[in-house]
Design a protein around this motif. Structure first.
Motif, PDB file in Angstrom:
ATOM      1  N   VAL A  39       1.045  -0.907   0.141  1.00 16.48           N
ATOM      2  CA  VAL A  39      -0.189   0.024   0.051  1.00 16.48           C
ATOM      3  C   VAL A  39       1.089   0.936  -0.224  1.00 16.48           C
ATOM      4  O   VAL A  39       0.413   2.178  -0.639  1.00 16.48           O
ATOM      5  N   GLN A  40       1.852   1.012   0.604  1.00 14.75           N
ATOM      6  CA  GLN A  40       2.880   2.717   1.212  1.00 14.75           C
ATOM      7  C   GLN A  40       3.792   2.852  -0.077  1.00 14.75           C
ATOM      8  O   GLN A  40       4.157   4.392  -0.713  1.00 14.75           O
ATOM      9  N   ASN A  41       3.714   1.342  -1.298  1.00 11.45           N
ATOM     10  CA  ASN A  41       4.474   1.520  -2.786  1.00 11.45           C
ATOM     11  C   ASN A  41       3.879   2.295  -3.273  1.00 11.45           C
ATOM     12  O   ASN A  41       4.219   3.317  -3.888  1.00 11.45           O
ATOM     13  N   ARG A  42       2.426   1.825  -3.638  1.00 11.46           N
ATOM     14  CA  ARG A  42       1.273   2.194  -4.599  1.00 11.46           C
ATOM     15  C   ARG A  42       1.571   3.592  -4.213  1.00 11.46           C
ATOM     16  O   ARG A  42       1.626   4.434  -5.137  1.00 11.46           O
ATOM     17  N   LEU A  43       1.103   4.166  -2.721  1.00 18.87           N
ATOM     18  CA  LEU A  43       0.479   5.627  -2.484  1.00 18.87           C
ATOM     19  C   LEU A  43       1.930   6.344  -3.134  1.00 18.87           C
ATOM     20  O   LEU A  43       1.419   7.523  -3.786  1.00 18.87           O
ATOM     21  N   ASP A  44       3.320   6.123  -3.095  1.00 19.69           N
ATOM     22  CA  ASP A  44       4.282   6.847  -2.879  1.00 19.69           C
ATOM     23  C   ASP A  44       3.727   6.929  -4.406  1.00 19.69           C
ATOM     24  O   ASP A  44       4.285   8.204  -4.576  1.00 19.69           O
ATOM     25  N   ARG A  45       3.615   5.847  -5.407  1.00 16.56           N
ATOM     26  CA  ARG A  45       3.561   5.959  -7.135  1.00 16.56           C
ATOM     27  C   ARG A  45       2.911   7.283  -7.505  1.00 16.56           C
ATOM     28  O   ARG A  45       2.726   7.670  -8.583  1.00 16.56           O
ATOM     29  N   LEU A  46       1.791   6.662  -6.832  1.00 19.87           N
ATOM     30  CA  LEU A  46       0.439   7.621  -7.257  1.00 19.87           C
ATOM     31  C   LEU A  46       0.738   8.968  -7.238  1.00 19.87           C
ATOM     32  O   LEU A  46      -0.179   9.808  -7.412  1.00 19.87           O
ATOM     33  N   VAL A  47       1.111   9.218  -5.737  1.00 18.83           N
ATOM     34  CA  VAL A  47       1.420  10.714  -5.570  1.00 18.83           C
ATOM     35  C   VAL A  47       2.699  11.373  -6.416  1.00 18.83           C
ATOM     36  O   VAL A  47       2.774  12.175  -7.150  1.00 18.83           O
ATOM     37  N   SER A  48       3.707  10.604  -6.604  1.00 14.00           N
ATOM     38  CA  SER A  48       5.162  11.124  -7.467  1.00 14.00           C
ATOM     39  C   SER A  48       4.383  11.251  -9.147  1.00 14.00           C
ATOM     40  O   SER A  48       4.365  11.928  -9.881  1.00 14.00           O
ATOM     41  N   SER A  49       3.912  10.010  -9.183  1.00 15.89           N
ATOM     42  CA  SER A  49       3.184   9.934 -11.133  1.00 15.89           C
ATOM     43  C   SER A  49       2.620  11.434 -11.285  1.00 15.89           C
ATOM     44  O   SER A  49       1.850  11.734 -12.201  1.00 15.89           O
ATOM     45  N   GLY A  50       1.727  11.941 -10.034  1.00 17.41           N
ATOM     46  CA  GLY A  50       0.688  12.580 -10.513  1.00 17.41           C
ATOM     47  C   GLY A  50      -0.776  12.933 -10.155  1.00 17.41           C
ATOM     48  O   GLY A  50      -1.488  13.024  -9.986  1.00 17.41           O
ATOM     49  N   ALA A  51      -0.858  11.152 -10.324  1.00 24.36           N
ATOM     50  CA  ALA A  51      -2.307  10.626 -10.163  1.00 24.36           C
ATOM     51  C   ALA A  51      -3.325  10.877  -9.153  1.00 24.36           C
ATOM     52  O   ALA A  51      -4.181  10.648  -8.540  1.00 24.36           O
ATOM     53  N   ILE A  52      -2.456  10.395  -7.695  1.00 28.11           N
ATOM     54  CA  ILE A  52      -3.040  11.435  -6.612  1.00 28.11           C
ATOM     55  C   ILE A  52      -2.306  13.135  -6.357  1.00 28.11           C
ATOM     56  O   ILE A  52      -1.260  13.046  -6.573  1.00 28.11           O
ATOM     57  N   GLN A  53      -3.264  14.179  -6.600  1.00 30.03           N
ATOM     58  CA  GLN A  53      -2.766  15.299  -6.386  1.00 30.03           C
ATOM     59  C   GLN A  53      -2.679  16.567  -5.033  1.00 30.03           C
ATOM     60  O   GLN A  53      -2.658  16.871  -5.056  1.00 30.03           O
TER      61      GLN A  53
END
Length: 143
Positions: A39-53
């Protein structure tokens, strides 16, 4: 840089965060049946990719009883859509701006602290070069 491909787990994680943007990593892991690290890895990737702003707070309507929310439909003159969108982005009371088809070129989500501020936003929008016409509907209640 290779674009990040979103899979079913990413979409499920986003769906859970939409329900509760402050959910604990351990709660999300249990709900999604994966490890906390995943979950933490996915969350970090979603934030860094801009999917979660960003993460936001949803407030009970009684807390913000004076808040005025509305939908504004906007007609743009000719090919000035980009210019108009850039001008609209400068108004903090416009939460989102959507391009659309049909009679209206743009739809803006408006949120103002009170009717006086709302009136000021309408006035500012009317002064933007490139806007031919607009129609605004105040949102009275939501379910």
């Amino acid at each position: 840089m290779t674009p990040y491909l979103y899979d079913a787990l990413d979409k499920a994680l986003i769906a859970e965060l939409r329900k509760d943007g402050r959910a604990a990593i351990s709660t999300l892991a249990t709900t999604l049946d994966v490890s906390r690290g995943t979950v933490q890895n996915r969350l970090d990737r979603l934030v860094s990719s801009g999917a979660i702003q960003g993460f936001t707070v949803r407030v009970h309507e009684h807390i913000e009883s004076e808040l005025v929310r509305a939908i504004m439909m906007i007609e743009v003159i000719g090919k000035s859509t980009t210019q108009v969108i850039n001008a609209l982005r400068g108004l903090p009371e416009l939460n989102k701006i959507h391009t659309t088809n049909g009679a209206w070129d743009l739809i803006a989500e408006v949120q103002a602290a009170n009717l006086s501020e709302f009136d000021g936003v309408l006035r500012q929008v009317r002064e933007i070069d490139g806007i031919l016409n607009s129609e605004t509907s105040i949102l009275l209640s939501s379910t």
